[in-house]
Design a protein around this motif. Structure first.
Motif, mmCIF file in Angstrom:
data_model
loop_
_atom_site.group_PDB
_atom_site.id
_atom_site.type_symbol
_atom_site.label_atom_id
_atom_site.label_comp_id
_atom_site.label_asym_id
_atom_site.label_seq_id
_atom_site.Cartn_x
_atom_site.Cartn_y
_atom_site.Cartn_z
ATOM 1 N N ASN A 283 26.963 46.255 49.670
ATOM 2 C CA ASN A 283 28.399 46.225 49.932
ATOM 3 C C ASN A 283 29.057 47.437 49.283
ATOM 4 O O ASN A 283 28.924 47.648 48.084
ATOM 5 C CB ASN A 283 29.023 44.946 49.374
ATOM 6 C CG ASN A 283 28.717 43.751 50.255
ATOM 7 O OD1 ASN A 283 27.973 43.864 51.229
ATOM 8 N ND2 ASN A 283 29.286 42.612 49.917
ATOM 9 N N TYR B 250 33.699 48.224 53.041
ATOM 10 C CA TYR B 250 34.982 47.521 52.929
ATOM 11 C C TYR B 250 36.075 48.491 52.523
ATOM 12 O O TYR B 250 35.809 49.506 51.885
ATOM 13 C CB TYR B 250 34.890 46.418 51.869
ATOM 14 C CG TYR B 250 33.922 45.337 52.234
ATOM 15 C CD1 TYR B 250 34.355 44.159 52.834
ATOM 16 C CD2 TYR B 250 32.568 45.499 51.995
ATOM 17 C CE1 TYR B 250 33.462 43.172 53.178
ATOM 18 C CE2 TYR B 250 31.663 44.519 52.340
ATOM 19 C CZ TYR B 250 32.113 43.351 52.933
ATOM 20 O OH TYR B 250 31.221 42.378 53.276
ATOM 21 N N TYR C 267 38.334 45.669 48.396
ATOM 22 C CA TYR C 267 37.026 45.600 47.747
ATOM 23 C C TYR C 267 37.166 45.161 46.292
ATOM 24 O O TYR C 267 36.383 44.351 45.794
ATOM 25 C CB TYR C 267 36.362 46.971 47.817
ATOM 26 C CG TYR C 267 34.929 47.002 47.316
ATOM 27 C CD1 TYR C 267 33.871 46.823 48.184
ATOM 28 C CD2 TYR C 267 34.636 47.224 45.980
ATOM 29 C CE1 TYR C 267 32.559 46.855 47.742
ATOM 30 C CE2 TYR C 267 33.336 47.254 45.516
ATOM 31 C CZ TYR C 267 32.294 47.072 46.400
ATOM 32 O OH TYR C 267 31.003 47.099 45.962
#
Lengths: 409, 304
Positions: free
Chosen positions: A28, A61, A66
């Motif tokens: 991520n 993101y 985030y």
């Protein structure tokens, strides 16, 4: 019928769970801006080529959301690799046991290649918890031609010269420092540097972790210097309603000569101005104090609850490598942390590289070094002080009250 | 699956349904709405009130602090600045119905091209608040704005409203008043089209005209509209957020803080979820009181 439905449901559940079980690596990232996104997509593709048996899921993101989401990922369902910030921001998560220890990745060869302060910034109690990959310098980006026009031959190296330059620019009807304080943090760069130059790195870090009162005489000394600049009218007026992006215009329109900002400003220089711009470190304020710089550093981490820690470590080792860091930072126009990686051919980066590798210690920037809560209140205080220096006592009392609440001293 | 009991059950069920149909149908029809309302409105409200009793940064375990967040809030000068700004916003927003009515009366005529002109006046309501905030912020910007380009030409000295702790809030409210006036105008225009021409004619016959006609005939007819307009203005004044976020971010140093933005700032920038929830709870109580008052008035009038 019921039996078939149940089987179908079970099949669906298996299909949903299935791919995550074997060798999927979930990363991520907060690299939503075009350049970082491209740089990291390429880096992930490179990793994928070297490890065809691992299926990498690279999720990007938006930068702001985030910051909030990472808190859910670390406490709930975890990705295998997260993007975050070295130093205090990482330490907060480490102390709560949310990040995995990756010390084995820091072999003697890796340690020898990495910039020493970078290792310190991902180390908590002797163990490493992150893989740093880039950082950048903060300092004065200035118009060489405007300084010349005002009769300032060389960029100021100490406090007296800085005030003198400001005075000369004033006579030439040019503001010395462009600043936009709407987003608050540009004021913190001034506080950081004055404090680092007057009280040094150890004091600064103690202050950042709430161990020193904001009403301390040494903190007041910082504001006394700051006030000399304010009283001399060195800053652009009306800064409270402009963002840092808007305040750059003053620099490009010949209305202000210098700006204390990070290297990301370089990407914004208009073509005709770029040649006239130069970089210089924040001058010496108190002789004898070491060379300390603000250099925000970004890093990768493995959540303690990650499913696929083996492949995550493999990815982090890949990111620590010189060739990977060279490629990423060339695309990002940032400085690699691995000193064996070549820096992009850019004069601002070269100067930054020289400055940071010779620095005695690095700070991460006010809003990364101290708690978010205190940072918001303190930076509003800095803005208030810059607009009306008379209110210093109220400002310091407010920040001090917040420090006591946050750090419970 | 035996065949025999089935018809009896079905018959029994249908008889049961027949008996209770009247009572059950509304419940069944209401169920989806009530369920969604409970899940997406009531539950979050309850949850945020609960959260306001904790100290939480989003990562560490939640710590029960009882009413400590509220005690701190009621001793927090920023909270009072925000509250005062919300009330100031509310007071100034009550001008919107007045201006809106004026515009509606002016535009409620049958002239060629009036539709196009009405559409133009409606524009600010259609534009997103974010865009309005940006336009006003740029217009008022002290260094690059149009305003300071114009003022010296008129022989006036330049101003910096958004940089002043004293005047910034008025600049923001002014930006909010613009679309709000347009919104009130639309509501009044619809109200005016519902006004029967015979009524005006007969009032004219009786000798009413000008302000008299407006005050004694038109306004009483617009009362239901005025009621809605006032409620909309009060609610939008209390929940103001976007303009503050875009134009000043609550600055300079909290002087344009409103409760909505303070809640956002404390929750998402300072990561004090409990404290943010406490602000939300106070705002909810404030808004609840206002809306409750309006609903009570509405009910009372309907019963009368």
């Amino acid at each position: 019928m019921r039996g078939v439905g149940g089987l179908a449901a079970l099949g669906l559940a298996l299909a949903l769970l299935g791919p995550a079980s074997a060798r999927t690596l979930v990363i991520n990232a907060n690299t939503s801006d075009p350049a970082p996104r491209a740089a990291w997509t390429a880096a992930v593709a490179g990793f994928q080529r070297e490890n065809p048996d691992i299926e990498v899921k690279f999720n990007v993101y938006d930068h702001e959301s985030y910051k909030r989401s990472i808190r859910n990922w670390l406490t709930g369902g975890s990705p295998d690799v997260v993007f975050w910030f070295a130093g205090n921001r990482m330490r907060g998560f480490v102390e709560r046991g949310l990040l995995a220890d990756i010390s084995p990745l820091f072999t003697p060869e890796v340690r020898a290649a990495l910039h020493r302060p970078a290792i310190d910034l991902v180390t908590v109690a002797g163990r490493q918890y992150g893989a740093p990959y880039s950082y950048y310098q903060i300092g004065f980006y200035f118009r060489r031609d405007l300084l010349d026009r005002a009769g300032v031959a060389a960029f100021p190296r100490d406090w007296v010269e800085l005030l003198e330059a400001c005075r000369k620019l004033k006579i030439a009807s040019i503001d010395a420092f462009a600043i936009g304080s709407k987003d608050l943090w540009p004021t913190a760069a001034w506080f950081d540097y004055l404090n680092l130059r007057i009280n040094g790195h150890a004091f600064h870090m103690d202050l950042m972790r709430g161990a020193i009162r904001y009403t301390d005489e040494r903190v007041r000394a910082v504001f006394a210097r700051w006030r000399e600049l304010l009283d001399a009218g060195c800053f652009t007026r009306n800064h409270a309603s402009v963002s840092w992006q808007e305040s750059q215009a003053l620099l490009y329109q010949d209305r202000a000569a210098m700006m204390l900002i990070g290297n990301y400003i370089v990407a914004n220089f208009p073509a005709d101005i770029r040649e006239k711009m130069d970089f210089a470190p924040f001058p010496v304020v108190k002789p004898g104090v070491g060379r300390y710089e603000d250099a925000p550093m970004n890093s990768l981490h493995i959540p303690a609850g990650a499913r696929n820690k083996d492949d995550a470590r493999r990815f982090l080792a890949y990111v620590l490598r010189a060739d990977t860091q060279e490629a990423i930072n060339r695309a990002l126009l940032l400085l690699p942390v691995n000193l064996k990686a070549a820096t992009a051919d850019d004069r601002f980066l070269k100067k930054g590289q020289a400055l940071l590798t010779q620095a005695d210690a690095l700070a991460q920037f006010f809003d990364r070094d101290t708690s978010e809560d205190l940072a918001t209140i303190a930076m509003k205080g800095f803005q208030e002080f810059m607009i009306d220096p008379q209110r210093l006592d109220t400002v310091l009392a407010t920040i001090e009250r917040a420090r006591r609440r946050v750090y419970k001293h | 699956m035996a065949d025999a009991p089935m018809p009896r059950t079905r018959a029994g069920l249908s008889a049961w349904w027949w008996r209770h149909q009247r009572a059950l149908t509304p419940l069944i029809l209401l169920a989806p709405g009530v369920l969604l309302f409970a899940l997406f409105v009531l539950y979050p409200i309850a949850e945020s009130i609960r959260l306001s009793l904790y100290d939480w940064d989003g990562v560490a375990p939640k710590v029960w602090v009882g009413l400590a967040n509220f005690t701190e809030l009621f001793g927090d000068p920023v909270f009072y600045t925000a509250l005062a700004n919300n009330l100031c916003w509310l007071a100034i927003f009550l001008l919107a119905p007045v201006f809106g009515l004026g515009l509606a009366l002016f535009l409620n005529q049958n002239v060629r091209g009036i539709r196009a002109i009405r559409a133009l006046f409606l524009m600010p309501f259609v534009i997103s608040q974010v865009v309005i905030g940006l336009i006003f912020a740029w217009f008022l910007n002290a260094d690059f704005g149009l305003l300071n380009d114009l003022l010296p030409r008129l022989g006036l000295s330049p101003v910096a409203p958004l940089d002043s702790g004293r005047w910034a809030i008025f600049a923001v409210i002014l930006a909010g008043l613009w679309p709000q006036t347009a919104y009130c105008m639309v509501l009044y225009l619809t109200g005016l089209t519902g006004l029967r021409p015979e009524l005006i004619d007969s009032a004219r016959m009786d000798g009413a005209k000008g302000m008299n006609l407006l005050w004694h005939v038109v306004l009483p007819h617009l009362r239901p509209v005025t009621f809605i307009v006032a409620m909309v203005c009060v609610v939008s004044a209390l929940r103001s957020f976007d303009l503050v976020m875009i134009m000043t971010a609550g600055g300079p140093y909290n002087s344009t803080m409103v409760l909505g933005y303070y809640m956002y700032e404390q929750t998402f920038l300072s990561l004090r979820y409990g404290y943010g929830a406490a602000i939300a709870t106070v705002l909810f109580a404030l808004m609840g009181t206002c809306v409750g008052f309006f609903l009570w008035q509405l009910l009372r009038r309907e019963q009368a």
